[in-house]
Design an enzyme around this catalytic site. Sequence first.
Site, PDB file in Angstrom:
ATOM      1  CE1 TYR A  88      -2.978  -3.095   0.928  1.00 35.05           C
ATOM      2  CE2 TYR A  88      -4.464  -1.219   0.899  1.00 35.05           C
ATOM      3  CZ  TYR A  88      -4.253  -2.580   0.851  1.00 35.05           C
ATOM      4  OH  TYR A  88      -5.314  -3.417   0.733  1.00 35.05           O
ATOM      5  CE  LYS A  95       1.168 -17.572   1.728  1.00 36.14           C
ATOM      6  NZ  LYS A  95       0.451 -18.816   2.005  1.00 36.14           N
ATOM      7  CG  ASP A 120      -2.346 -19.752   3.561  1.00 37.48           C
ATOM      8  OD1 ASP A 120      -1.672 -19.318   4.518  1.00 37.48           O
ATOM      9  OD2 ASP A 120      -1.940 -20.639   2.811  1.00 37.48           O
ATOM     10  CG  ASP A 161      -7.893  -4.098   2.626  1.00 41.17           C
ATOM     11  OD1 ASP A 161      -9.005  -3.898   3.150  1.00 41.17           O
ATOM     12  OD2 ASP A 161      -7.591  -3.678   1.496  1.00 41.17           O
TER      13      ASP A 161
END
Length: 420
Positions: A162, A229, A283, A307
């Site tokens: 971002y 992640k 995930d 987000d």
Amino acid sequence: MGLPCSRSELKPPAGGELAKLVDGKLVVPDNPVVVYIEGDGIGPEVVRSARAVIDAAIEKAYGGTRRIVWWEMAAGEKAQRECGELLPEATLEAIKMTRLALKGPLTTPVGSGFRSLNVAIRQALDLYANIRPVRFYGQPAPHKYADKVNFVIFRENTEDVYAGIEWPWDSSEASKLREFLKRELGVTVREDAGLGLKPISKFATQRLMRRAIEWAIRNGNRRITLMHKGNIMKYTEGAFMQWGYEVAVNEFREYIVTEQELWEKYNGELPEGKILVNDRIADNMLQQIITRPWDYEIIVAPNLNGDYISDAANALVGGIGMAAGMNMGDGIAVAEPVHGTAPKYAGKNVINPTAEILSATLLIGEFMGWREVVGLVENAIRRAIADKKVTYDLARHMPGVEPLKTTEYTEALIEYIKES
Ligand code: NAD
């Protein structure tokens, strides 16, 4: 009288005092000036409702010894009309001065200098933590375990993909970067690839984690989960996880137990009074909030994961009209709902103001520390839903229930607060 546009026109309203930052702590007077920005579309309706409900809760909790002195500032379409620009200097200055602001949603201008007005405000004030509680108040919700959902998401607000450091595939910048990567680092990237950078720093990660741990200590939470992640992106998301643990262990040692320690030292049983700090791969995390929502309380995530998880989490409990948020920096906060301006409902007096009301509650109850307000407002919302006094978005999932207008719902909440 028009709203202030330039710094020189700023004069805080009479009868109010400014909150101050003393030795890193926010000191709030009994009559703080709080900026409000109505925003565009449904913004004015929801902000009006939120101010009325908060004022009623403060009156109930403190019987006239405390009150908010509201100070209106312009942004968005109103600012364009009054000041000839979307985000006047006066508005940012007033928020810096008061440290406290409640904001309605703003239209993202198409074709102006801003990527998004909301992002511009967050960047200008360095509001680095986006805090989104996700709670169940009895509203119609699609998930079997909706009543077990009680999360607070701490999303990093300034970095990650971002940060806006990206170039189209056919730009000279992308071409230079590709050449540099090949020449200096021996990395080959396809000629037709757009390129972006994903910065994640120790500084930004650790200040976010500090706020999350402080929140958990203040609110008696028992679990903090770092979402990342890091198995794939080792030096950005993996580092996010490591730096998060580092803050927990080095700065909050007496409060926390890591997941590793939980098994090595405590046989899997979290000792009384301690907070568990663990981590989950992104995930898996998205799956776990659905299958085992009761295992999660505070979720700390980089910008992009944050987000995704906040929308996924809000969906579990029935969506956008109830989703509150607050953007927080050091001793400064701007509360705003997750939803946008919903232009097709603007001015119709039908939309659900709860997200804005709960955002205001975060600002006044959690950030300013007038905590009695939280229980009063949340109980009023629970009672309204239980009594089927709801706006159209909830009523349409409740057979036979006639929706209330925004103003009727607001009055119902105020009645519940007075009665409590
Ligand atoms: P939106 O959230 O404004 O509306 C999507 C739909 O959600 C609406 O049509 C409505 O059905 C429902 N909805 C939203 N808020 C509701 C409420 N309080 N009560 C009941 N139903 C509600 O999203 P959008 O249509 O994608 O965006 C519209 C504008 O808002 C765009 O200009 C966008 O950039 C802006 N926006 C601003 C913010 C912000 O200010 N922080 C956030 C998101 C979007």
